[in-house]
Design a protein around this motif. Sequence first.
Motif: not given
Lengths: 161, 423
Positions: A113-116, A153, A158, A119, A150-151, A145, A138
């Motif tokens: 469940k962490k954002s990319v 991105e 960026k 990670v 989910i957190e 997605f 994406r």
Amino acid sequence: MASSSSNLISLKTSDGTVFKVERALAKTMKTVQAIIEEADANIYMIPIHNVFSHHMDMIIDYYKLSVAGKSKEFSVEKLDNDELKDFLLAVHYLNMEDLFEVLTQAVADRLEKKSVGYVRKYFGIENDFTPEEYAAIRKKNDWAFKGDDIEPEEDEEKQEE
Amino acid sequence: MGDFSGPDLISDLPQSIIETILIQLPIRDAVRTSILSRKWRYKWSTITQLVFDEKCYPNCHDREAVQKSVVEFITRLLFLHQGPIHKFQIVNTSLQNCSAINQWILFLSRNDIKDLDLELAEGGEFFRMPSCFFGCEKLTRLELSRCELDPPASFKGFSCLKSLNLHQVLISPEAIESLISSCPLLESLSLSYFDCLALTVCAPNLKYLCLEGEFKEICLVDTPLLVELSVAMYMTDDVAEHMEQSSTCNFVKFLGGVPNLERLVGLIDFTKYLSIGNDLGRLSIMYNNLETIEMYQVSFEDMKEILVVLRLITSSPNLKELHISGSSNISAATYAAGFEFWERECPTDSILSQLKVVKLTEMSGVPHEIEFIKFLLGCSPALETMSIIPSMYDLECQLKMLVELMKFRRASTKAEIYFIRGD
């Protein structure tokens, strides 16, 4: 079958420390077990490459807990990612099924469940996509997605730099 | 540019380790690793286990939207997947029957599926398994819920199947019997929510059997390796009546061929079912490995049912744990006859030498329950605990029961008796 005179097996880690462990514990290490079975005569000392003494300490901790039925109490939370990875490789080398599953689950839990962006940072993965590639993938995998648990991105802004 | 700190700790791990990690992630997270970096783009796509559970669909109340989302997710994923798929599970989702499932099964049948678990949600139509499903030759484990199975005439069984679990599945009695007997490696079988089934089980490697539903008749033919048996059987009144007229002994028909049994659990009408038919006297079969017996809803006002329980107990010399739950109704003025039954069926030399734990629940205090407890206490020199849980709240009745129990001789000096009153 040649058997050693005592119930202890000697294992020598990469950093030169010798651990005397119970036969039952050595049996959970399929790699070690194979070495014992292949030997014709008594084996006095089995070298275990890629395994350091701090790994053996944790392996012995886990073994003691699982014998007492408390394997759920074993935790690798205090290890950072680097240490966890090394430990995972050691256990993989020794071919210890149960502990291996515990460690891969620990890694999975750190990823879940962490954002990319999180990670990537946490594991030091470099984003080598070009912004166009990234956007294309994406978009293509958009179906994976969806989901509001989910957190977000953080690094997507960026990408536009 | 890159905002990474330090060396990459994970991307160069052997693929087998990466796969183990990905399998332990919820599937959505596994797929999302595809945008971590170039190396990661396709790492997820070769995992051999796909589990879709409650974690993989949006938390939303619109059932149709959820259904659409889940179906799209699974379809897209399978399309991008590469290589064999050994395990495919859809559990705890609200997935209803839809035509997309046919394509998924077709895809799996071409990709070496071994472990298939398809559980559809309540409330919808049952899903009819397509004919390509019967071509899944490598299947070792199958679990289906709310599906329909209609094997083609040419179907020869699943030669590798070890575990079969069908819950609320529409299948004809002939087809289910034929399916069981054509899977020679079958070790574990569970059938639940079946209606009016007359079933003959022929499975030489079967070890674990669990049956739940309304059965007209159950016959175990050729199940010599059976180790655990659990039966929750409903018998409608007309079935019971019809059976009374037949003379074959159900006990022997059912339990006559399972000498290796280690654990037996019977619920609802199971004891009644076994009690039907001619009593063939003391059993010639001994259950030397039977260590645990649990029988629920035993009527202690039916002498034939009590006899079933006694026969089982006295034919199991290594019995360690016994759990009996009663279902008697205590009538106003109970005068029970038939005490000579106990003298006849329980010779004073019967010994339950290994019995350690006894649990008696739903005890209403009818005379034969009391006699049963007397029998157990007198014949079990190794007894450690006996728990008795009465079903009635009336203090007077409970006291009456206790007073009776106090009189009984105990063969074991270690025995502790717990009379547990719900407060």
